[in-house]
Scaffold this motif. Structure first.
Motif, PDB file in Angstrom:
ATOM      1  N   MET A  16      21.528  38.201  19.904  1.00  0.00           N
ATOM      2  CA  MET A  16      20.291  38.117  20.678  1.00  0.00           C
ATOM      3  C   MET A  16      20.354  39.098  21.836  1.00  0.00           C
ATOM      4  N   LYS A  17      19.427  40.025  21.898  1.00  0.00           N
ATOM      5  CA  LYS A  17      19.505  41.082  22.898  1.00  0.00           C
ATOM      6  C   LYS A  17      18.876  40.691  24.224  1.00  0.00           C
ATOM      7  N   PHE A  18      18.156  39.560  24.275  1.00  0.00           N
ATOM      8  CA  PHE A  18      17.481  39.149  25.496  1.00  0.00           C
ATOM      9  C   PHE A  18      18.268  38.050  26.205  1.00  0.00           C
ATOM     10  N   ALA A  19      18.238  38.086  27.526  1.00  0.00           N
ATOM     11  CA  ALA A  19      18.989  37.114  28.310  1.00  0.00           C
ATOM     12  C   ALA A  19      18.318  35.739  28.254  1.00  0.00           C
ATOM     13  N   LEU A  20      19.125  34.712  28.074  1.00  0.00           N
ATOM     14  CA  LEU A  20      18.623  33.343  28.113  1.00  0.00           C
ATOM     15  C   LEU A  20      18.528  32.885  29.554  1.00  0.00           C
ATOM     16  N   LYS A  21      17.428  32.206  29.862  1.00  0.00           N
ATOM     17  CA  LYS A  21      17.247  31.624  31.183  1.00  0.00           C
ATOM     18  C   LYS A  21      17.325  30.104  31.058  1.00  0.00           C
ATOM     19  N   GLU A  22      17.673  29.449  32.144  1.00  0.00           N
ATOM     20  CA  GLU A  22      17.756  27.995  32.140  1.00  0.00           C
ATOM     21  C   GLU A  22      17.115  27.438  33.405  1.00  0.00           C
ATOM     22  N   GLY A  23      16.490  26.267  33.258  1.00  0.00           N
ATOM     23  CA  GLY A  23      15.893  25.604  34.407  1.00  0.00           C
ATOM     24  C   GLY A  23      15.242  24.302  33.996  1.00  0.00           C
ATOM     25  N   HIS A  24      15.457  23.250  34.780  1.00  0.00           N
ATOM     26  CA  HIS A  24      14.851  21.941  34.549  1.00  0.00           C
ATOM     27  C   HIS A  24      15.122  21.418  33.140  1.00  0.00           C
ATOM     28  N   GLY A  25      16.301  21.729  32.607  1.00  0.00           N
ATOM     29  CA  GLY A  25      16.673  21.238  31.286  1.00  0.00           C
ATOM     30  C   GLY A  25      16.161  22.087  30.139  1.00  0.00           C
ATOM     31  N   PHE A  26      15.508  23.207  30.417  1.00  0.00           N
ATOM     32  CA  PHE A  26      14.986  24.093  29.380  1.00  0.00           C
ATOM     33  C   PHE A  26      15.853  25.347  29.280  1.00  0.00           C
ATOM     34  N   THR A  27      15.974  25.859  28.070  1.00  0.00           N
ATOM     35  CA  THR A  27      16.620  27.144  27.826  1.00  0.00           C
ATOM     36  C   THR A  27      15.604  28.017  27.113  1.00  0.00           C
ATOM     37  N   TYR A  28      15.403  29.242  27.591  1.00  0.00           N
ATOM     38  CA  TYR A  28      14.313  30.048  27.056  1.00  0.00           C
ATOM     39  C   TYR A  28      14.543  31.537  27.326  1.00  0.00           C
ATOM     40  N   VAL A  29      13.784  32.340  26.601  1.00  0.00           N
ATOM     41  CA  VAL A  29      13.697  33.775  26.855  1.00  0.00           C
ATOM     42  C   VAL A  29      12.356  34.042  27.502  1.00  0.00           C
ATOM     43  N   GLU A  30      12.326  34.888  28.494  1.00  0.00           N
ATOM     44  CA  GLU A  30      11.070  35.293  29.133  1.00  0.00           C
ATOM     45  C   GLU A  30      11.136  36.780  29.439  1.00  0.00           C
ATOM     46  N   GLU A  31      10.215  37.543  28.865  1.00  0.00           N
ATOM     47  CA  GLU A  31      10.200  38.995  29.028  1.00  0.00           C
ATOM     48  C   GLU A  31       8.773  39.461  29.300  1.00  0.00           C
ATOM     49  N   GLY A  32       8.624  40.456  30.176  1.00  0.00           N
ATOM     50  CA  GLY A  32       7.334  41.085  30.412  1.00  0.00           C
ATOM     51  C   GLY A  32       6.431  40.318  31.362  1.00  0.00           C
ATOM     52  N   GLU A  33       5.238  40.879  31.586  1.00  0.00           N
ATOM     53  CA  GLU A  33       4.249  40.291  32.487  1.00  0.00           C
ATOM     54  C   GLU A  33       2.871  40.385  31.853  1.00  0.00           C
ATOM     55  N   GLY A  34       1.979  39.488  32.300  1.00  0.00           N
ATOM     56  CA  GLY A  34       0.607  39.511  31.809  1.00  0.00           C
ATOM     57  C   GLY A  34       0.229  38.217  31.123  1.00  0.00           C
ATOM     58  N   GLN A  35      -0.730  38.298  30.205  1.00  0.00           N
ATOM     59  CA  GLN A  35      -1.156  37.156  29.408  1.00  0.00           C
ATOM     60  C   GLN A  35       0.051  36.559  28.673  1.00  0.00           C
ATOM     61  N   THR A  36       0.149  35.231  28.668  1.00  0.00           N
ATOM     62  CA  THR A  36       1.314  34.580  28.077  1.00  0.00           C
ATOM     63  C   THR A  36       1.195  34.433  26.566  1.00  0.00           C
ATOM     64  N   LEU A  37       2.231  34.915  25.869  1.00  0.00           N
ATOM     65  CA  LEU A  37       2.435  34.613  24.454  1.00  0.00           C
ATOM     66  C   LEU A  37       3.618  33.655  24.375  1.00  0.00           C
ATOM     67  N   LEU A  38       3.383  32.438  23.875  1.00  0.00           N
ATOM     68  CA  LEU A  38       4.435  31.431  23.761  1.00  0.00           C
ATOM     69  C   LEU A  38       4.833  31.311  22.292  1.00  0.00           C
ATOM     70  N   LEU A  39       6.085  31.624  21.976  1.00  0.00           N
ATOM     71  CA  LEU A  39       6.572  31.652  20.601  1.00  0.00           C
ATOM     72  C   LEU A  39       7.365  30.391  20.281  1.00  0.00           C
ATOM     73  N   LEU A  40       7.081  29.787  19.135  1.00  0.00           N
ATOM     74  CA  LEU A  40       7.801  28.586  18.706  1.00  0.00           C
ATOM     75  C   LEU A  40       8.471  28.843  17.362  1.00  0.00           C
ATOM     76  N   HIS A  41       9.775  28.630  17.326  1.00  0.00           N
ATOM     77  CA  HIS A  41      10.536  28.863  16.095  1.00  0.00           C
ATOM     78  C   HIS A  41      10.463  27.643  15.167  1.00  0.00           C
ATOM     79  N   GLY A  42      10.971  27.830  13.949  1.00  0.00           N
ATOM     80  CA  GLY A  42      10.905  26.784  12.942  1.00  0.00           C
ATOM     81  C   GLY A  42      12.114  25.866  12.932  1.00  0.00           C
ATOM     82  N   LEU A  43      12.147  24.990  11.934  1.00  0.00           N
ATOM     83  CA  LEU A  43      13.185  23.966  11.834  1.00  0.00           C
ATOM     84  C   LEU A  43      14.578  24.566  11.729  1.00  0.00           C
ATOM     85  N   MET A  44      14.725  25.577  10.890  1.00  0.00           N
ATOM     86  CA  MET A  44      16.029  26.222  10.729  1.00  0.00           C
ATOM     87  C   MET A  44      16.041  27.586  11.415  1.00  0.00           C
ATOM     88  N   GLY A  45      15.040  27.844  12.224  1.00  0.00           N
ATOM     89  CA  GLY A  45      14.920  29.140  12.884  1.00  0.00           C
ATOM     90  C   GLY A  45      15.577  29.161  14.244  1.00  0.00           C
TER      91      GLY A  45
END
Length: 253
Positions: free
Chosen positions: A1-30
């Motif tokens: 994974m080339k993007f840094a993982l962020k953590e906060g309030h019990g969440f782990t996530y990737v966040e890149e860029g600025e502007g309108q939000t695109l929220l991506l959700l992976h699958g069961l085995m994804g």
């Protein structure tokens, strides 16, 4: 994974860029790596966020699609997101559909690719035998039109998961929840624009599933990717990105 993982309030996530939000959700085995090329492209113009869904962390009795939808809502509140464009693959699309019904005011549009919610044929109709690497390899390859997309790293990741007893119990609970939670009767209530970007050779959520989604969702478009299975953003990421950009541009997002 080339993007840094962020953590906060019990969440782990990737966040890149600025502007309108695109929220991506992976699958069961994804996982996060499934969306790398999408993130790389759209972070130039958008704020792209991808949370890790805690599929294997809920108590067994509460493991289900609705629980994941509530998790997504907590995450959206934590990040103070508004007018979200939600993109979901497989189970992630299903979670997006459930979320859009519960919180329509939070979403601006939605993109579904290989989404469950109407029908799915997970693992080709049978769950992998935990002890058999070759069987797991065969079923992971089944996800794609080109079996070479199922890299040794991806197969090893799935093999590790299905050999973890606690993970398997939750995996099965989540899969059963997805089957029970059929969306057919509720799709007409989803009024936001929806783009269906589908692999024409998807064997898990076959083309007729995409056509039914298109028929039942009031404001939807259906775009096909040829020689493509269940995860277009992995198998043909540049074509997926082109179709996604067209949708966003057409809707002035």
């Amino acid at each position: 994974m080339k993007f840094a993982l962020k953590e906060g309030h019990g969440f782990t996530y990737v966040e890149e860029g600025e502007g309108q939000t695109l929220l991506l959700l992976h699958g069961l085995m994804g996982g996060l790596s499934n969306w790398e090329i999408v993130i790389e492209e759209f972070k130039k113009k958008y704020r792209v966020i991808l949370p890790i869904l805690p599929i294997y962390e809920f108590p067994v009795l509460t493991t289900g699609v609705k629980t994941l939808s509530k998790f997504v809502h907590k995450f959206i509140k934590f990040k103070k997101l508004e007018d979200v464009v939600l993109l979901g693959n497989s189970l992630g699309g299903h979670v997006g559909l459930v979320y859009s019904l519960a919180h329509p005011d939070k979403l601006k549009a939605m993109v579904l690719t290989g989404s469950s919610g109407l029908y799915e044929n997970a693992f080709g109709g049978s769950f992998p035998r935990r002890e058999s690497y070759d069987f797991v390899k065969e079923k992971v390859e089944y996800t794609f039109y080109d079996p070479a997309v199922a890299t040794p790293e991806l197969i090893a990741e799935v093999y590790k998961t299905v050999n973890d007893r606690n993970a398997v119990i939750r995996l099965l609970a989540m899969a059963k929840s997805a089957i029970r939670h059929n969306m057919k009767a509720d799709l007409h209530k989803i009024r936001i624009p929806v783009s269906l970007i589908w692999g024409r050779n998807d064997k898990i959520t076959p083309p007729e599933v995409a056509e039914e989604f298109h028929q039942l969702l009031p404001d939807s478009e259906l775009k096909w990717i040829d020689n493509c299975g269940h995860a277009p953003m992995m198998e043909h990421p540049h074509e997926f990105n082109r179709l996604l950009k067209d949708f966003l541009d057409t809707r002035n997002i």
